[in-house]
Design a protein around this motif. Structure first.
Motif, PDB file in Angstrom:
ATOM      1  N   HIS A  21      26.840 -38.895  10.300  1.00 51.63           N
ATOM      2  CA  HIS A  21      25.481 -38.435  10.027  1.00 51.63           C
ATOM      3  C   HIS A  21      24.615 -39.581   9.495  1.00 51.63           C
ATOM      4  N   ILE A  22      25.163 -40.361   8.589  1.00 54.10           N
ATOM      5  CA  ILE A  22      24.417 -41.483   8.022  1.00 54.10           C
ATOM      6  C   ILE A  22      24.160 -42.549   9.086  1.00 54.10           C
ATOM      7  N   CYS A  23      25.169 -42.871   9.890  1.00 52.60           N
ATOM      8  CA  CYS A  23      24.993 -43.873  10.954  1.00 52.60           C
ATOM      9  C   CYS A  23      23.966 -43.416  11.975  1.00 52.60           C
ATOM     10  N   GLY A  24      24.017 -42.148  12.342  1.00 53.42           N
ATOM     11  CA  GLY A  24      23.025 -41.612  13.277  1.00 53.42           C
ATOM     12  C   GLY A  24      21.632 -41.624  12.689  1.00 53.42           C
ATOM     13  N   GLY A  25      21.525 -41.338  11.413  1.00 52.39           N
ATOM     14  CA  GLY A  25      20.226 -41.370  10.741  1.00 52.39           C
ATOM     15  C   GLY A  25      19.650 -42.774  10.698  1.00 52.39           C
ATOM     16  N   ILE A  26      20.488 -43.743  10.405  1.00 48.08           N
ATOM     17  CA  ILE A  26      20.034 -45.134  10.396  1.00 48.08           C
ATOM     18  C   ILE A  26      19.603 -45.554  11.792  1.00 48.08           C
ATOM     19  N   ARG A  27      20.349 -45.122  12.816  1.00 42.83           N
ATOM     20  CA  ARG A  27      19.995 -45.428  14.206  1.00 42.83           C
ATOM     21  C   ARG A  27      18.613 -44.881  14.542  1.00 42.83           C
ATOM     22  N   HIS A  28      18.374 -43.633  14.191  1.00 41.50           N
ATOM     23  CA  HIS A  28      17.076 -43.027  14.486  1.00 41.50           C
ATOM     24  C   HIS A  28      15.958 -43.665  13.675  1.00 41.50           C
ATOM     25  N   MET A  29      16.258 -44.059  12.454  1.00 40.85           N
ATOM     26  CA  MET A  29      15.250 -44.720  11.636  1.00 40.85           C
ATOM     27  C   MET A  29      14.872 -46.073  12.240  1.00 40.85           C
ATOM     28  N   LEU A  30      15.871 -46.810  12.732  1.00 44.72           N
ATOM     29  CA  LEU A  30      15.594 -48.086  13.383  1.00 44.72           C
ATOM     30  C   LEU A  30      14.764 -47.880  14.655  1.00 44.72           C
ATOM     31  N   MET A  31      15.027 -46.797  15.368  1.00 41.51           N
ATOM     32  CA  MET A  31      14.222 -46.495  16.556  1.00 41.51           C
ATOM     33  C   MET A  31      12.794 -46.141  16.165  1.00 41.51           C
ATOM     34  N   ASP A  32      12.618 -45.393  15.086  1.00 42.83           N
ATOM     35  CA  ASP A  32      11.286 -45.023  14.631  1.00 42.83           C
ATOM     36  C   ASP A  32      10.480 -46.240  14.182  1.00 42.83           C
ATOM     37  N   PHE A  33      11.150 -47.211  13.567  1.00 46.77           N
ATOM     38  CA  PHE A  33      10.470 -48.419  13.102  1.00 46.77           C
ATOM     39  C   PHE A  33      10.226 -49.418  14.218  1.00 46.77           C
ATOM     40  N   GLY A  34      10.770 -49.166  15.397  1.00 47.79           N
ATOM     41  CA  GLY A  34      10.557 -50.057  16.535  1.00 47.79           C
ATOM     42  C   GLY A  34      11.541 -51.200  16.615  1.00 47.79           C
ATOM     43  N   CYS A  35      12.589 -51.182  15.808  1.00 46.37           N
ATOM     44  CA  CYS A  35      13.599 -52.245  15.861  1.00 46.37           C
ATOM     45  C   CYS A  35      14.505 -52.087  17.079  1.00 46.37           C
ATOM     46  N   VAL A  36      14.633 -50.859  17.583  1.00 48.00           N
ATOM     47  CA  VAL A  36      15.433 -50.571  18.770  1.00 48.00           C
ATOM     48  C   VAL A  36      14.507 -49.912  19.778  1.00 48.00           C
ATOM     49  N   ASP A  37      14.534 -50.396  21.013  1.00 48.83           N
ATOM     50  CA  ASP A  37      13.687 -49.815  22.053  1.00 48.83           C
ATOM     51  C   ASP A  37      14.066 -48.364  22.313  1.00 48.83           C
ATOM     52  N   GLU A  38      13.096 -47.591  22.756  1.00 45.15           N
ATOM     53  CA  GLU A  38      13.350 -46.192  23.075  1.00 45.15           C
ATOM     54  C   GLU A  38      13.511 -46.023  24.584  1.00 45.15           C
ATOM     55  N   THR A  39      14.451 -46.770  25.125  1.00 39.83           N
ATOM     56  CA  THR A  39      14.783 -46.649  26.546  1.00 39.83           C
ATOM     57  C   THR A  39      16.171 -46.033  26.655  1.00 39.83           C
ATOM     58  N   LEU A  40      16.503 -45.594  27.861  1.00 40.49           N
ATOM     59  CA  LEU A  40      17.818 -44.984  28.062  1.00 40.49           C
ATOM     60  C   LEU A  40      18.940 -45.973  27.799  1.00 40.49           C
ATOM     61  N   ALA A  41      18.779 -47.197  28.280  1.00 39.39           N
ATOM     62  CA  ALA A  41      19.820 -48.215  28.085  1.00 39.39           C
ATOM     63  C   ALA A  41      20.006 -48.543  26.604  1.00 39.39           C
ATOM     64  N   ALA A  42      18.896 -48.710  25.889  1.00 40.95           N
ATOM     65  CA  ALA A  42      18.985 -49.015  24.463  1.00 40.95           C
ATOM     66  C   ALA A  42      19.557 -47.829  23.693  1.00 40.95           C
ATOM     67  N   GLY A  43      19.208 -46.621  24.105  1.00 39.20           N
ATOM     68  CA  GLY A  43      19.748 -45.429  23.456  1.00 39.20           C
ATOM     69  C   GLY A  43      21.246 -45.314  23.649  1.00 39.20           C
ATOM     70  N   ASN A  44      21.700 -45.593  24.869  1.00 41.23           N
ATOM     71  CA  ASN A  44      23.143 -45.555  25.124  1.00 41.23           C
ATOM     72  C   ASN A  44      23.878 -46.619  24.327  1.00 41.23           C
ATOM     73  N   SER A  45      23.328 -47.817  24.295  1.00 45.79           N
ATOM     74  CA  SER A  45      23.965 -48.914  23.552  1.00 45.79           C
ATOM     75  C   SER A  45      24.020 -48.613  22.057  1.00 45.79           C
ATOM     76  N   SER A  46      22.916 -48.140  21.499  1.00 44.84           N
ATOM     77  CA  SER A  46      22.891 -47.860  20.064  1.00 44.84           C
ATOM     78  C   SER A  46      23.805 -46.676  19.725  1.00 44.84           C
TER      79      SER A  46
END
Length: 66
Positions: A21-46
């Protein structure tokens, strides 16, 4: 201290779920801040990275509990 196998297994399961839960939350927070792209490939990798980190934390939780 918990000495029964069932109690330790429940505690390990709770710690593993919390770690995921914590790891998933950090992942989503990084996506919200723009540190991780919101593409399918980036989503799968993260998601894969999140799962690997969770497995490592689950192993460490198992060592801690047992």
């Amino acid at each position: 201290m918990m000495t029964g196998f069932f109690a330790k297994f429940i505690l390990w399961g709770i710690l593993t779920a919390l770690a995921y839960h914590i790891c998933g939350g950090i992942r989503h927070m990084l996506m919200d801040f723009g540190c991780v792209d919101e593409t399918l490939a980036a989503g799968n990798s993260s998601a894969k990275i999140t799962f690997v980190i969770t497995v490592i934390l689950a192993i460490l939780a198992g060592i801690l509990v047992w």
